[in-house]
Scaffold this active site. Structure first.
Site, short mmCIF file in Angstrom:
data_model
loop_
_atom_site.label_atom_id
_atom_site.label_comp_id
_atom_site.label_asym_id
_atom_site.label_seq_id
_atom_site.Cartn_x
_atom_site.Cartn_y
_atom_site.Cartn_z
N THR A 73 1.75 -1.97 -7.22
CA THR A 73 3.05 -2.63 -7.18
C THR A 73 2.51 -4.28 -6.60
O THR A 73 1.81 -4.72 -5.75
CB THR A 73 3.67 -2.41 -6.42
OG1 THR A 73 4.57 -1.10 -6.25
CG2 THR A 73 4.91 -3.58 -6.50
N LYS A 115 10.16 -2.95 -11.72
CA LYS A 115 10.33 -2.06 -10.70
C LYS A 115 11.32 -2.64 -9.29
O LYS A 115 11.17 -2.56 -8.51
CB LYS A 115 8.61 -2.11 -9.78
CG LYS A 115 8.37 -1.70 -8.92
CD LYS A 115 7.91 -0.70 -8.30
CE LYS A 115 7.51 -0.92 -6.90
NZ LYS A 115 7.60 0.75 -6.49
N LYS A 152 6.86 -5.69 1.56
CA LYS A 152 6.43 -6.05 0.21
C LYS A 152 7.41 -6.86 -0.89
O LYS A 152 7.03 -7.10 -1.53
CB LYS A 152 5.63 -5.51 0.16
CG LYS A 152 3.68 -5.18 -0.71
CD LYS A 152 3.15 -4.62 -1.51
CE LYS A 152 2.86 -4.60 -2.59
NZ LYS A 152 1.57 -3.73 -3.26
P1 NAD Z 1 -3.29 2.43 0.58
O1 NAD Z 1 -3.55 0.94 0.59
O2 NAD Z 1 -2.88 3.55 0.41
O3 NAD Z 1 -4.26 3.16 -1.29
C1 NAD Z 1 -5.16 1.27 -1.44
C2 NAD Z 1 -6.46 1.38 -1.54
O4 NAD Z 1 -6.77 0.18 -1.99
C3 NAD Z 1 -7.64 2.21 -0.45
O5 NAD Z 1 -7.59 2.96 -0.15
C4 NAD Z 1 -8.10 0.57 -0.49
O6 NAD Z 1 -9.12 0.54 0.59
C5 NAD Z 1 -8.58 0.26 -1.86
N1 NAD Z 1 -9.25 -1.54 -1.98
C6 NAD Z 1 -8.07 -2.47 -1.55
N2 NAD Z 1 -9.51 -3.02 -2.15
C7 NAD Z 1 -10.04 -2.85 -2.85
C8 NAD Z 1 -10.83 -3.03 -3.79
N3 NAD Z 1 -10.96 -4.18 -3.65
N4 NAD Z 1 -12.15 -2.21 -4.52
C9 NAD Z 1 -11.87 -1.09 -4.34
N5 NAD Z 1 -9.96 -0.65 -3.34
C10 NAD Z 1 -9.89 -1.10 -3.02
O7 NAD Z 1 -2.28 2.07 -0.80
P2 NAD Z 1 -0.91 2.84 -1.79
O8 NAD Z 1 0.36 3.13 -0.34
O9 NAD Z 1 -1.46 3.88 -2.07
O10 NAD Z 1 -0.70 1.80 -2.27
C11 NAD Z 1 -1.44 1.17 -3.57
C12 NAD Z 1 0.03 0.30 -4.40
O11 NAD Z 1 1.50 1.48 -4.70
C13 NAD Z 1 0.53 -1.38 -3.82
O12 NAD Z 1 0.48 -1.63 -4.34
C14 NAD Z 1 1.81 -0.02 -2.75
O13 NAD Z 1 2.00 -1.33 -3.57
C15 NAD Z 1 2.23 0.48 -4.15
N6 NAD Z 1 3.05 1.61 -4.18
C16 NAD Z 1 3.14 2.52 -2.84
C17 NAD Z 1 3.83 3.99 -3.00
C18 NAD Z 1 3.84 4.30 -1.38
O14 NAD Z 1 4.87 4.97 -1.15
N7 NAD Z 1 2.75 4.11 -0.66
C19 NAD Z 1 4.99 3.76 -3.70
C20 NAD Z 1 5.11 2.50 -4.81
C21 NAD Z 1 4.29 2.50 -4.95
#
Ligand code: NAD
Length: 296
Positions: free
Chosen positions: A96, A171, A246
């Site tokens: 997102t 979204k 966010k």
């Molecule tokens: P998270 O923080 O659990 O996972 C993100 C991952 O990205 C981490 O493992 C981190 O180490 C990795 N990362 C960061 N920088 C990096 C890089 N440069 N190279 C490679 N890996 C890297 O976050 P999440 O909850 O999995 O969310 C991911 C996306 O999904 C976000 O954009 C969030 O807004 C969206 N989202 C999350 C949810 C939710 O309920 N968690 C729901 C809908 C959308």
């Protein structure tokens, strides 16, 4: 056999990658975190310590990353996806992020001859694990038809929203409504209580009247009427206030750049900002009912 490179194996990315493995696809992954890479290896994927290795054989690159700046760096960086992916690979960013960055990165992909879609999701960690996410996809019709079969093992609903960036637009518009409606439902329960109205009674009326909405009947902010809602579990997420904050920030960026008039959206963003400032980012966003009542 389709080879997939999955970048960003966090709370969402890892269970999504597991569903691709479950559909007999090959998954090569990259994440900065050792623990995340180990999670993929444990699930039967191959984890690599550089983007270049992870994408080398990929027909499709999927990313699930925290922010627009990180997505831009991962795709456009010196050691990034565009420099290392094979010709013709399809790019799917499910993070997102802001609409502007999504459009910029997709434009760069196009200039380099790659098809790319933005495909943010709703459904949260539960939907990611169950393979029932809703994907909102922005990109050309041709890119959408290539992406759809790849998204299917991870999703229950896949909607083409139009050109690049329109997935992100859908979204943030959806989540702006969600924030406003949750605050509205919460205010009504708080007012009803102040007037001596029983929660279940008000629910029974409103759920069958014109106030009916998802925030009331699927995610009710008071305990009781909807047993699976986080209100029954001391407002544990669910969908954390930090994530709603966010998404509202991204919505307000888009409001500013498009000149739209969204007074309720601004107010909702301010309310969730105050919850964050008060240290409640880890509370489910339906905990706004307690914030408004002054009991959080
Ligand atoms: P998270 O923080 O659990 O996972 C993100 C991952 O990205 C981490 O493992 C981190 O180490 C990795 N990362 C960061 N920088 C990096 C890089 N440069 N190279 C490679 N890996 C890297 O976050 P999440 O909850 O999995 O969310 C991911 C996306 O999904 C976000 O954009 C969030 O807004 C969206 N989202 C999350 C949810 C939710 O309920 N968690 C729901 C809908 C959308």
């Amino acid at each position: 056999m389709t080879n997939i490179a999955f970048i960003g194996l966090g709370n969402m990315g890892l269970p999504m990658a597991k569903n691709l493995l479950g559909a007999d696809l090959t998954v090569h992954g990259f994440d900065l975190s050792d623990e995340a890479r180990a999670g993929l290896a444990d699930a039967g994927g191959s984890a690599f310590s550089t983007i270049a290795e992870a994408v080398a054989d990929a027909d499709v690159v999927i990313s699930m990353l925290p922010s627009g700046a990180i997505v831009k760096a991962v795709y456009e960086g010196e050691d990034g996806v565009f420099k290392n992916a094979k010709a013709g690979a399809l790019m799917i960013d499910s993070s997102t992020i802001d609409v502007t960055t999504a459009r910029d990165v997709a434009q760069e992909a196009k200039a380099l001859g790659f098809d790319m879609v933005d495909a943010p999701v709703s459904g949260g960690v539960g939907g990611a694990a169950a393979g029932t996410l809703a994907f909102m996809v922005g990109g050309s019709a041709a890119a959408f038809s290539k992406a759809s079969p790849i998204l299917e093992p991870m999703g229950a609903k896949i909607v083409h929203c139009g050109a690049s960036g329109n997935g992100q637009a859908a979204k943030i518009c959806n989540n702006m409504v969600l924030a406003i409606s949750m605050i509205g439902v919460s205010e009504a329960f708080n007012l009803g209580r102040a007037l001596g109205l029983d929660d279940q009674t008000f629910y029974d009326v409103a759920a069958n009247a014109s106030a009916q909405c998802w925030s009331l009947t699927s995610y009710c902010p008071v305990p009781g009427p909807v047993p699976a809602s986080p209100a029954n579990n001391d407002y544990q997420p669910g969908f954390a206030t930090a994530l709603m904050h966010k998404d509202l920030g991204l919505a307000m960026e888009a409001v500013a750049s498009s000149g739209s008039n969204t007074p309720m959206g601004h107010l909702a963003a301010d309310i969730y900002e105050t919850m964050m400032d008060n240290g409640h980012g880890d509370v489910d966003f339906s905990g706004v009912i307690k914030h408004l009542a002054g009991t959080l």
